[in-house]
Structures are given as structure tokens and as C-alpha cells.
Write a protein that holds these residues in place. Structure first.
Motif, PDB file in Angstrom:
ATOM      1  N   SER A 263       0.827  -1.223   0.000  1.00 42.20           N
ATOM      2  CA  SER A 263       0.000   0.000   0.000  1.00 42.20           C
ATOM      3  C   SER A 263       0.847   1.252   0.000  1.00 42.20           C
ATOM      4  CB  SER A 263      -0.926   0.058   1.214  1.00 42.20           C
ATOM      5  OG  SER A 263      -1.867  -0.938   1.143  1.00 42.20           O
ATOM      6  N   SER A 264       1.976   1.205  -0.666  1.00 42.23           N
ATOM      7  CA  SER A 264       2.809   2.405  -0.708  1.00 42.23           C
ATOM      8  C   SER A 264       3.457   2.560  -2.075  1.00 42.23           C
ATOM      9  CB  SER A 264       3.886   2.337   0.370  1.00 42.23           C
ATOM     10  OG  SER A 264       4.831   3.352   0.160  1.00 42.23           O
ATOM     11  N   SER A 265       3.077   3.615  -2.803  1.00 44.15           N
ATOM     12  CA  SER A 265       3.711   3.807  -4.113  1.00 44.15           C
ATOM     13  C   SER A 265       5.175   4.193  -3.956  1.00 44.15           C
ATOM     14  CB  SER A 265       3.006   4.833  -4.999  1.00 44.15           C
ATOM     15  OG  SER A 265       1.933   5.435  -4.422  1.00 44.15           O
ATOM     16  N   THR A 302      -6.102   7.032  -5.775  1.00 45.67           N
ATOM     17  CA  THR A 302      -6.419   7.847  -4.603  1.00 45.67           C
ATOM     18  C   THR A 302      -7.423   8.940  -4.960  1.00 45.67           C
ATOM     19  OG1 THR A 302      -4.213   7.420  -3.743  1.00 45.67           O
ATOM     20  CG2 THR A 302      -5.385   9.286  -2.783  1.00 45.67           C
ATOM     21  N   GLY A 342       2.954   9.040  -0.886  1.00 49.56           N
ATOM     22  CA  GLY A 342       2.770   7.659  -1.360  1.00 49.56           C
ATOM     23  C   GLY A 342       3.021   6.647  -0.267  1.00 49.56           C
ATOM     24  N   ILE A 343       2.305   6.803   0.832  1.00 51.08           N
ATOM     25  CA  ILE A 343       2.471   5.892   1.968  1.00 51.08           C
ATOM     26  C   ILE A 343       1.112   5.317   2.359  1.00 51.08           C
ATOM     27  CG2 ILE A 343       4.535   6.989   2.917  1.00 51.08           C
ATOM     28  CD1 ILE A 343       2.708   8.528   4.806  1.00 51.08           C
ATOM     29  N   MET A 345      -2.391   4.593   3.740  1.00 55.51           N
ATOM     30  CA  MET A 345      -3.489   5.356   4.344  1.00 55.51           C
ATOM     31  C   MET A 345      -3.340   6.871   4.279  1.00 55.51           C
ATOM     32  SD  MET A 345      -4.478   2.832   7.446  1.00 55.51           S
ATOM     33  CE  MET A 345      -6.111   3.404   7.848  1.00 55.51           C
ATOM     34  N   ALA A 346      -2.474   7.351   3.387  1.00 54.51           N
ATOM     35  CA  ALA A 346      -2.363   8.803   3.224  1.00 54.51           C
ATOM     36  C   ALA A 346      -3.705   9.359   2.759  1.00 54.51           C
ATOM     37  CB  ALA A 346      -1.276   9.136   2.214  1.00 54.51           C
ATOM     38  N   GLY A 347      -4.392   8.579   1.927  1.00 59.12           N
ATOM     39  CA  GLY A 347      -5.660   9.022   1.371  1.00 59.12           C
ATOM     40  C   GLY A 347      -6.727   9.263   2.418  1.00 59.12           C
ATOM     41  N   ASP A 376      -7.108   0.714   0.322  1.00 63.82           N
ATOM     42  CA  ASP A 376      -5.794   1.308   0.067  1.00 63.82           C
ATOM     43  C   ASP A 376      -4.950   0.396  -0.826  1.00 63.82           C
ATOM     44  OD1 ASP A 376      -3.709   3.015   0.206  1.00 63.82           O
ATOM     45  OD2 ASP A 376      -3.231   2.705   2.321  1.00 63.82           O
ATOM     46  N   ARG A 379      -6.254   0.885  -4.395  1.00 67.86           N
ATOM     47  CA  ARG A 379      -6.005   2.183  -5.029  1.00 67.86           C
ATOM     48  C   ARG A 379      -4.513   2.405  -5.255  1.00 67.86           C
ATOM     49  NH1 ARG A 379      -7.848   4.284   0.424  1.00 67.86           N
ATOM     50  NH2 ARG A 379      -6.027   5.266   1.348  1.00 67.86           N
ATOM     51  N   THR A 380      -3.668   1.870  -4.359  1.00 64.95           N
ATOM     52  CA  THR A 380      -2.223   2.023  -4.561  1.00 64.95           C
ATOM     53  C   THR A 380      -1.777   1.288  -5.821  1.00 64.95           C
ATOM     54  OG1 THR A 380      -1.986   2.096  -2.168  1.00 64.95           O
ATOM     55  CG2 THR A 380       0.025   1.816  -3.436  1.00 64.95           C
TER      56      THR A 380
HETATM   57  N1  ASP Z   1      -1.315   4.393  -0.185  1.00 68.53           N
HETATM   58  C1  ASP Z   1      -1.427   5.225  -1.353  1.00 68.53           C
HETATM   59  C2  ASP Z   1      -0.137   5.219  -2.131  1.00 68.53           C
HETATM   60  O1  ASP Z   1       0.917   5.024  -1.599  1.00 68.53           O
HETATM   61  C3  ASP Z   1      -1.831   6.619  -1.003  1.00 68.53           C
HETATM   62  C4  ASP Z   1      -3.223   6.577  -0.432  1.00 68.53           C
HETATM   63  O2  ASP Z   1      -3.374   6.375   0.768  1.00 68.53           O
HETATM   64  O3  ASP Z   1      -4.187   6.700  -1.201  1.00 68.53           O
HETATM   65  O4  ASP Z   1      -0.145   5.402  -3.309  1.00 68.53           O
END
Ligand code: ASP
Length: 404
Positions: A263-265, A302, A342-343, A345-347, A376, A379-380
Motif C-alpha cells: 500500500s505504498s507507491s 487515490t 505515497g504511503i 493510508m495517506a488518502g 488502500d 487504489r495504490t
Molecule cells: N497508499 C497510497 C499510495 O501510496 C496513497 C493513499 O493512501 O491513497 O499510493
């Protein structure tokens, strides 16, 4: 014996980790360290990799004119696809209306949310680092990228006795970092096993009840993400990029599965760069510029999620949003996705920006909290997929001959 391809290894690790998390919940603590080490190793690579790749990318691009052209293409692609994603989300959520009649008893107060959302203006100002070493230590991607572009650009302006050693050095650092990346990639199945089994064990008990309550909302987000990932982006790769999206997708299996699991781009970036270069044949010059920027500012998944979640909350509270307000949702979802890190649950944090902009109650975040972590992952994956499609399309428009 032929070695099993890495993406199969990862898929097997994913399945085993889910089973392990469900059936051996108490033993998960003995394997989560593998995930922790893997994530640490990826984060270790990121700063030197991004810095060297952007400097060597920008010096490779050369003149101000070329850099300008590349930037315009990159930003146009990112904004265009994010908008497509948002409108897809808007369409689906208005069609299905998952929030109407949703169980408001679920909402719980989430504290400290307003403090975490910075204004967009401040985010822009923060791009200019106070101290580049501090930014590197903190992993502020936008600041690092900003300084690296400046550094790379002015490295091409100095006389050749200075320019050449700098170019050589950064190309060399970049090559070394790619080797380090390839070494870390070998451990992906173990890392993913550790991460995912931990996640499954943590959520195992409440997965079914959550799904039955939030099922329609989740299906809306997933359906819209699928439309974007399986129809819109491949069409763009085909029509504008004149490349084969299926072939490209096959080459991207490892980073996409890693994006899903971590879950982290940002953490996935080293793997994305490796795959886009080696499997799809995009030049270092293009990947070095397009992908680090993409991992930071281009988040189609996101953006789409923000829009669906905001409208879901409005529907659940019985608040009818006017066309103008929906327009504000679109615009703020775009800006928020650019500003999101890009971490994991940032969204969830930045959704407060949108709720504030259209005057929806911040406690609404409590409604979507339970399923955010699961969504998450999806979407990531879309975020990373869109970055990689962007690299292919831009490389092609620069006249590169690709493998896809
Ligand atoms: N986790 C997503 C990402 O790293 C960001 C988000 O929380 O939407 O791309």
C-alpha cells in the motif's frame, strides 16, 4: 530445474500469507519481521535512488527546451488521468448511491484530523526545502525531487570539465542503486508474506461483518478502480502510446503485486523503475524523470477514492451536493491526490481537505475508516499502474523504441 518466475513466487506468498494469517493468527508475530525488514530495505533505497535517477535523467534530457517539453507532457498526463479517474468515481457513486441509508451508527470520532491536513498553498511552499539534508532525512519526496531537478539542470549549464564528471558520477550511483534494488527485489515474496499475514491476522475477525455492512461502498470503489485500470488506462496506452497494454501489464506484475501488498507507491518505486526499464524498455532518462514524480504526485486510484468516499459520506448524512459542490469535490480530490504522500493510508488523512471544502462533517471519516486499509491496497495498485502507463506513453512520444 527452472526457477519459478518472481511474480509466481509473490502470488504464492500472497495466498500462503492469507491462509497463515487466518489459521495461525497466534504465530504471525514470528513472521512479521520479514515484512518489516523488507519495507526498511525499500525505504533505504528510495532517497539515493530518486536523487541519482532524477539527476541522471535530467542531465540526460539536456537542454531547457527538452526538459520543459518533458515536464509539460508528464504533468498533462498526470492531471488528465487523475481527472478521468475522478469522473469515473463520480459517475459510479452517483449511479449506485451506496451511502443512501448507510448505517450511521458506525461513525466514530476520529481525533486530530483537522490538524493533519495542510492547506494546498502551504504544501506548495514546502516543496522548496529549508535544508535539503533534512528533507532527505525525512523523505520529503517533493522537496528532494525539486532539488534534484535544479541540480541536474544546472549541472548541464557548467563547462564540460565539470559537467562530465558529475554526469558520470550520478549515472554510476544510479546504476549501483539499481543493482541494490534488484538484490532487494529477490526477497519480495518473503517481505510480502510477512506484511500480508500480519494484516490478515489483525483484521481476520471483523472482515466478514465489515464486508456485509460496507459491501456496496467497497464494490463501488473497486468497480470504478477496475474501469479506470482495465479500460481507460489501457486505451490510453494503446491509442496515445501506440503500445501493447497487455504486454506492458505482464511486465509490471512484480511492482503491481508489491504495490498491492505494501500500500505504498513510494516503497514500490524502485521495483516500478526496474520493471518499466527492463521489461517495457523505457529509457533511464524517461523513467528517471517520470516515475519518481509519478509516485509522488500522480495518484489516480487515490483521486478516485477521495471522490467516491466524499460523496458516500454526503449521501450517508443525507446531504445533497449541488453541481457546484461536486465541482469542488472534483478539484479538491485532484489537488489532494497530488498532495498525498505515497504511503499507506495517506488518502484517509487528506479526505478531510475535501470534506472541509464542501462543508461536510469531518466525523464522516469514521464511516469509511473500517475499510480504508483494504481499499488502500487496490487504489495504490492503480496509482502505480497509472505511473507506469505514463512512462510508456511519454517514452513513445519522445520517439523511443519500446519492448511493448
Ligand atoms: N497508499 C497510497 C499510495 O501510496 C496513497 C493513499 O493512501 O491513497 O499510493
Amino acid at each position: 530445474m527452472k526457477k519459478l518466475a518472481l511474480h509466481w513466487q509473490i502470488l504464492i506468498a500472497l495466498i500462503l500469507s492469507i491462509l497463515f494469517g487466518i489459521f495461525f493468527t497466534n504465530y504471525v508475530q514470528y513472521v512479521t519481521w520479514m515484512g518489516v525488514i523488507f519495507l526498511r530495505a525499500l525505504r533505504m533505497i528510495i532517497v539515493p535512488l530518486i536523487f541519482s535517477s532524477i539527476v541522471s535523467g535530467v542531465t540526460g534530457i539536456g537542454s531547457a527546451k527538452n526538459l520543459g517539453r518533458m515536464s509539460i507532457k508528464t504533468f498533462s498526463y498526470y492531471i488528465m488521468t487523475s481527472l478521468f479517474a475522478i469522473f469515473t468515481g463520480l459517475f459510479v457513486v452517483n449511479l449506485v448511491k451506496p451511502g443512501v441509508g448507510a448505517d450511521l451508527g458506525l461513525s466514530s470520532m476520529v481525533e486530530g484530523l483537522d490538524a493533519s491536513a495542510e492547506s494546498f498553498g502551504q504544501t506548495l511552499i514546502n516543496i522548496i526545502p529549508n535544508n535539503i539534508i533534512e528533507s532527505m532525512a525525512r523523505g520529503d519526496m517533493l522537496s528532494i525531487i525539486f532539488f534534484a531537478i535544479l541540480f541536474g539542470f544546472f549541472a548541464t549549464r557548467v563547462k564540460s570539465s565539470f559537467r562530465l564528471p558529475i554526469e558520470k558520477t550520478f549515472n554510476a550511483i544510479f546504476e549501483v542503486m539499481m543493482q541494490v534494488t534488484m538484490f532487494v527485489i529477490k526477497f519480495t515474496p518473503f517481505g510480502i508474506f510477512g506484511i500480508v499475514s500480519g494484516l490478515v491476522a489483525e483484521h481476520a475477525d471483523n472482515l466478514l461483518p465489515i464486508f456485509s455492512r460496507m459491501g456496496i461502498y467497497m464494490l463501488c470503489v473497486l468497480g470504478a478502480l477496475c474501469i479506470h485500470a482495465f479500460i481507460i488506462l489501457p486505451l490510453l496506452v494503446r491509442v496515445i502510446g501506440k503500445s501493447n497494454p497487455i504486454k506492458h501489464a505482464k511486465g509490471m506484475t512484480v511492482p503491481l503485486l508489491t504495490a498491492f501488498s505494501t500500500s505504498s507507491s513510494n516503497a514500490t518505486l524502485p521495483l516500478t523503475m526496474e520493471a518499466v526499464e527492463k521489461n517495457s524498455g523505457v529509457s533511464t532518462k524517461t523513467t528517471g524523470f517520470v516515475l519518481p514524480l509519478g509516485a509522488t504526485i500522480n495518484m489516480d486510484g487515490t483521486a478516485l477514492y477521495e471522490c467516491v468516499a466524499a460523496l458516500f459520506i454526503a449521501q450517508a448524512y443525507g446531504i445533497e451536493l449541488s453541481l457546484l459542490q461536486q465541482g469542488i469535490v472534483v478539484l479538491t480530490a485532484l489537488l489532494a491526490s497530488i498532495g498525498a504522500a505515497g504511503i499507506p493510508m495517506a488518502g484517509l488523512v487528506i479526505i478531510t481537505i475535501i470534506l472541509t471544502a464542501v462543508g461536510l462533517p469531518l466525523e464522516g471519516v469514521g464511516l469509511i475508516l473500517a475499510v480504508d486499509r483494504i481499499l488502500d491496497m487496490f487504489r495504490t495498485t492503480v496509482n502505480v499502474w497509472s505511473d507506469s502507463c505514463g512512462a510508456v506513453i511519454i517514452a513513445k512520444s519522445e520517439g523511443e523504441v519500446l519492448k511493448v
